[in-house]
Design an enzyme around this catalytic site. Structure first.
Site, PDB file in Angstrom:
ATOM      1  N   GLU A   1       0.804  -1.227   0.000  1.00  0.00           N
ATOM      2  CA  GLU A   1       0.000   0.000   0.000  1.00  0.00           C
ATOM      3  C   GLU A   1       0.832   1.270   0.000  1.00  0.00           C
ATOM      4  OE1 GLU A   1      -2.345  -2.904   2.652  1.00  0.00           O
ATOM      5  OE2 GLU A   1      -0.269  -2.398   2.250  1.00  0.00           O
TER       6      GLU A   1
ATOM      7  N   ASP B   1      -1.941  -5.360   3.273  1.00  0.00           N
ATOM      8  CA  ASP B   1      -2.141  -5.675   4.690  1.00  0.00           C
ATOM      9  C   ASP B   1      -2.965  -6.950   4.904  1.00  0.00           C
ATOM     10  OD1 ASP B   1      -0.664  -3.540   5.541  1.00  0.00           O
ATOM     11  OD2 ASP B   1      -2.372  -2.199   5.811  1.00  0.00           O
TER      12      ASP B   1
ATOM     13  N   ASP C   1      -5.658  -7.919   6.334  1.00  0.00           N
ATOM     14  CA  ASP C   1      -7.031  -7.800   6.817  1.00  0.00           C
ATOM     15  C   ASP C   1      -7.963  -7.650   5.616  1.00  0.00           C
ATOM     16  OD1 ASP C   1      -6.503  -5.247   5.954  1.00  0.00           O
ATOM     17  OD2 ASP C   1      -6.839  -4.265   7.886  1.00  0.00           O
TER      18      ASP C   1
ATOM     19  N   GLU D   1      -9.530  -5.035   4.360  1.00  0.00           N
ATOM     20  CA  GLU D   1      -9.197  -3.914   3.475  1.00  0.00           C
ATOM     21  C   GLU D   1      -7.972  -4.226   2.631  1.00  0.00           C
ATOM     22  OE1 GLU D   1     -10.880  -0.924   2.970  1.00  0.00           O
ATOM     23  OE2 GLU D   1     -12.416  -1.991   4.097  1.00  0.00           O
TER      24      GLU D   1
ATOM     25  N   TYR E   1       1.158  -5.859  13.091  1.00  0.00           N
ATOM     26  CA  TYR E   1       0.033  -5.165  12.463  1.00  0.00           C
ATOM     27  C   TYR E   1      -0.970  -4.705  13.509  1.00  0.00           C
ATOM     28  CZ  TYR E   1      -3.444  -4.012   8.938  1.00  0.00           C
ATOM     29  OH  TYR E   1      -4.340  -3.344   8.142  1.00  0.00           O
TER      30      TYR E   1
ATOM     31  N   ARG F   1      -4.187  -3.537  13.276  1.00  0.00           N
ATOM     32  CA  ARG F   1      -5.645  -3.686  13.135  1.00  0.00           C
ATOM     33  C   ARG F   1      -5.979  -5.159  13.303  1.00  0.00           C
ATOM     34  NH1 ARG F   1      -4.433   0.296   9.244  1.00  0.00           N
ATOM     35  NH2 ARG F   1      -5.405   2.291   9.746  1.00  0.00           N
TER      36      ARG F   1
ATOM     37  N   HIS G   1      -6.168 -11.989  13.907  1.00  0.00           N
ATOM     38  CA  HIS G   1      -4.734 -12.124  13.711  1.00  0.00           C
ATOM     39  C   HIS G   1      -4.009 -12.031  15.043  1.00  0.00           C
ATOM     40  CE1 HIS G   1      -5.537 -11.800   9.479  1.00  0.00           C
ATOM     41  NE2 HIS G   1      -6.088 -10.613   9.625  1.00  0.00           N
TER      42      HIS G   1
END
Length: 911
Positions: free
Chosen positions: A7, A80, A82, A84, A303, A305, A350
């Site tokens: 990203e 990432d 997740d 998103e 990470y 989130r 996670h």
């Protein structure tokens, strides 16, 4: 050559170093496609087909990615770990397929939970394919948020002028805040008394004991309800003899808390560090992407989130080693601690948030980080280490005491707690919102039958207090408990509520503003089901089932949409006047505070014959008189005590006229005299009330000073023109000719001297002209390719980015702190292409948007942008005339099934 897509540029730069020359790592700069901000982007009548539009700026980056694939062996999507991140990889892949940029390259998806060399290289050894279920879950959430935002917001605008937007999760979070306001307003304090006796042992050691029983009956906290009952117990205790009945000491253990999840990190950072959730996530993002350590950029935390509370086995081993080194082996438990996640969605459970290397102690990292980064890193490090430490061993002692006074027997109780072994408490104890510490007093040694002596008696009157307003931390906690939203959305939801003026943060507590309370009252009356906590939580569970591949995403949308659009169509025929009557009745206790004289709180204080009721204006709801236009009395909604109505402060020393605090539709102000005291065509002199000053705190002296503004300080030594001081919409200022300069901290608008004023004017001139006095100078982001410097600013209608005179509103899913330069450039180019701002050349250089439509199988097919535009035009109401006689607005005349599309500024991604 292998092409890797991530990203962010920072992430790309770091990973490129890890992978070497056979890899080229490119950044997508976040999402590359989104739903266009117009009607028709999601089509419920075509099985919820979705139009995806390529971000204008992303088009160039995607072209670069497509070019780099020529001759490449493999495309590795490494966004990432997740939902998103999965969606970004899917979007990039779909666009590349559309461009026919992929030939026979192998396509792989890899995820890593930390940006370290080991984590990245290990991830490359375990590739997989894009998780279709996670992509479906993303599409369902995005479509739901779009459909709610672009369907409900226009209804709000038409039926409730001044309201900005409503969102699927945003509105439920707002309801939590507003419901708490209602609880506080309805709360009736209850009197109660407590009796605490200070007793002494035969050895002279003292302790406190509370009255807990009398004559065989238990006494609870609120049972002694008046002074007479308390006095009766006081006399009995003063005449009593005291004896120890029982002594009970029980061992207890307290276990450490699990490592941080996104939610618990936001809560604890708010409580202990005073960070807003958005600020916490911004700092965590920087720690995750990495800093320079020993000449190599590496991520400091995993990470950020996540719903998971478990950590990797190697990290547990390292934590145990650090505990043994720093605290001794007594603090290392026999077996590693294992924690179970409470997350309902296993796909997102996670690893917990932890340092990537626990040997990097906070004291060592402090010099490499800025102050806030160092504090957050320390909090994460301590929580992780403490989670693997030995439990604390406590001893809780309870002593029951008999107090005999004649025929009466009273019961008193003393309790205390002793820490026998501190364990994890030597390092960390979780903060608490109520700021109450557990009783940790040590009681003296006592034995059954031992006589005690009374030293003192405290009889205290108390009143119950209403529930506290939510802090940002406690609101996040409550949303998590109810299953509303997801960790990655909490920070943005809170930011949206503050940006739109629905709530305000004051002394670390969230207050429901009038604008927000009116919106919630409207939704609770006309869209009750969609702001119910259970309904929203159940919908979240359905979305989680999509990501677990248990249900079709189109079916979930269909079940929601069929009922939702039916309710929307019903409300279209309701007049604005009917809406206002319903809200007037529901919000009555908040709007019309009881009068001290017991009179009708709805009686107009100006004309005395009219009745106050709720009205709608261009800038939102307000209270006005039913005798309008003969009586023009207006005021804001809230009417709490003196701040809500007119109040005469006294006489002006010079003119002898009354000086009063008054309330108008735009807020409170100060007025000198009445219209009858002035000549024909003249109006009474008025002065605004400075920000952060309550109308109830205004006294005559301050009011007279405010009415004297603007005041002349003196003549400028060079020009001979006057310099004046005053208070404007952006705060106190000094003015010379056309130059305005804000007063800094310590300067007083009422007594600033000429020398200081001249200095401020000179400094302002040296800085150059600004577009308006008091304008936010903004935070620089970098340079636009053609328009020059790009800055992010706070405006009257929310945050925006600007360059070369082109302003573009920041979407609700972004904040001033999180928006990046590429995203800002894309917004500015899009605005310029639509004719916004002065420079037309930006519109020419902007690349045409690629518009695609996702079919049932998720594959993209081309769809001309013009066709969507024509469809939009066909749904626009032909007539927008206002029917004054019926007291309704234009939207009430809209044809059935017609919803005007909101602008990108106020609807869409509302969470």
């Amino acid at each position: 050559m292998n092409i890797v897509i991530v990203e962010s540029p920072a992430k790309a730069k770091t990973i490129n170093k890890y992978l070497g020359t056979s890899y080229e790592v490119l950044a997508s700069f976040g999402h590359v496609r989104d739903l266009p901000a117009k009607n028709g982007s999601v089509d419920p009548d075509a099985n919820f087909q979705m139009i995806w539009e390529v971000d204008p700026k992303a088009a160039g980056r995607l072209n670069d990615i497509a070019k780099s694939l020529k001759g490449a062996d493999k495309l590795i999507l490494a966004t990432d770990p997740d939902r998103e991140g999965e969606a970004i990889s899917w979007h990039v892949l779909e666009v590349l397929k559309q461009k026919r940029a992929l030939k026979d390259q192998k396509i792989e998806r890899v995820v890593f939970n930390a940006i370290t060399k080991q984590a990245v290289t290990e991830a490359m050894k375990s590739p997989r394919q894009i998780d279709g279920a996670l992509v479906d879950a993303y599409m369902a959430r995005r479509a739901l948020d779009y459909l709610v935002g672009f369907t409900l917001s226009p209804v709000l605008w038409r039926k409730l002028p001044g309201a900005r937007s409503a969102g699927r999760v945003q509105s439920v979070a707002l309801r939590l805040v507003c419901d708490r306001e209602l609880e506080i307003e309805k709360f009736v304090p209850r009197e109660y008394w407590s009796l605490v006796t200070t007793l002494a042992t035969p050895r002279g050691e003292t302790f406190d004991a509370r009255l807990v029983g009398a004559d065989g009956k238990k006494i609870q906290r609120l049972d002694i309800g008046n002074g007479a009952e308390a006095e009766d117990f006081r006399k009995a205790i003063e005449a009593a003899n005291f004896t120890v009945s029982t002594v009970e000491a029980k061992p207890a253990r307290r276990n450490p808390q699990a490592p941080f999840t996104t939610s618990t990190l936001q809560q604890e950072a708010s409580r202990k560090l005073g960070f807003a959730p958005a600020h916490t996530m911004r700092i965590a993002q920087r720690l995750y992407e990495g800093i320079d350590v020993g000449g190599e950029t590496t991520g400091l935390i995993t990470y950020m989130r996540t719903d998971g509370v478990q950590i990797d086995g190697s990290a547990i081993t390292q934590a145990r080693k650090v505990i043994g080194e720093d605290y001794g082996h007594a603090y290392v438990p026999e077996a590693p601690r294992q924690y179970q996640t409470k997350a309902k969605n296993a796909q997102e459970a996670h690893e917990a948030i932890r340092p990537t290397d626990l040997s990097r102690r906070p004291s060592d990292m402090k010099r490499r980080l800025d102050a806030d980064q160092a504090r957050l890193y320390e909090l994460i490090w301590i929580r992780t280490i403490a989670s693997q430490m030995e439990s604390a061993e406590l001893e809780r002692t309870t002593v029951d005491i008999a107090a005999r006074a004649g025929a009466r027997t009273l019961e008193l109780r003393a309790s205390g707690q002793v820490v026998k072994f501190d364990g994890f408490l030597a390092l960390y104890q979780e903060g608490r919102d109520d700021e109450e510490d557990e009783d940790s007093r040590r009681l003296p040694a006592m034995s059954e039958g031992e006589a005690l002596r009374r030293e003192n008696l405290s009889v205290t009157q108390h009143f119950t207090e209403p529930p506290p307003r939510f802090s940002e931390a406690s609101l996040v906690k409550r949303m998590e408990e109810l299953g509303i939203g997801r960790p990655s959305t909490y920070a943005s939801i809170l930011q949206v509520l503050k940006d739109r003026g629905y709530v305000k943060l004051e002394k670390k507590r969230l207050y429901g503003e009038d604008k927000g309370r009116v919106v919630i009252a409207f939704l609770e009356n006309f869209f009750a089901r969609y702001v119910e906590y259970d309904f929203t939580a159940n919908l979240e569970e359905q979305l989680d089932r999509i990501s677990n591949n248990e249900v079709s995403w189109q079916q979930v949308l269909k079940d929601f949409w069929d009922d939702f659009i039916g309710v929307v169509n019903e409300i279209k025929d309701v007049r604005v006047s009917e809406v206002l009557d319903v809200l007037d009745n529901m919000l009555g206790p908040h709007i019309y505070a009881p009068r001290e004289d017991g009179g009708d709180p709805r009686q107009c204080p100006t004309c005395g014959t009219g009745r106050l009721n709720l009205k709608a204006g261009k800038f939102g709801a307000f209270v006005g008189c039913s005798n309008y236009p003969e009586c023009r009395h207006t005021r804001p909604l809230a009417a709490d005590g003196e701040a809500g109505g007119d109040r005469v402060l006294g006489k002006d020393p010079e003119s002898g006229l009354d000086v009063a605090v008054k309330s108008g539709r735009f807020g409170p102000y100060i007025q000198l005299g009445e219209a009858s005291d002035y000549g024909e065509g003249e109006k009474p002199k008025r002065a605004g009330i400075p920000k952060n000053t309550s109308p109830a705190d205004i006294e005559l002296d301050l009011a007279v000073k405010l009415l004297s503004l603007p005041r002349e300080i003196g003549k400028h030594p060079e020009t001979g023109e006057p310099i004046t001081a005053g208070i404007g919409r952006f705060g106190p200022f000094v003015r010379h000719e056309k130059t305005y300069a804000s007063l800094e901290a310590g300067d007083e608008v009422f007594d600033i001297g000429l020398n200081r004023a001249v200095t401020l004017i000179a400094e302002k001139v040296a800085k150059g002209p600004s577009r308006r006095f008091g304008a936010d100078p903004g935070k620089p982001l970098g340079d636009h390719p053609t328009l020059g410097p790009v800055a992010v600013k706070s405006g009257r209608y929310g945050a925006y980015v600007t360059a070369g005179g082109v302003n573009a509103t920041i979407p609700s899913d972004k904040t001033q702190d999180t928006i990046t330069l590429p995203e800002a450039i894309a917004l500015i180019d899009e605005r310029a292409a639509k004719g916004g701002g002065k420079p037309k050349r930006a519109a020419k250089k902007a690349k045409p948007a690629q518009t695609e439509k996702a079919g049932k199988d998720g594959a993209a097919t081309k769809k001309p942008a013009k066709k969507a535009a024509s469809k939009q035009a066909s749904t626009k109401p032909k007539s927008e005339a206002v029917s004054k006689a019926r007291g309704s607005i234009a939207a009430a005349k809209a044809p059935p099934n017609t919803v005007k599309a909101p602008t990108k500024k106020s609807a869409g991604k509302n969470g």
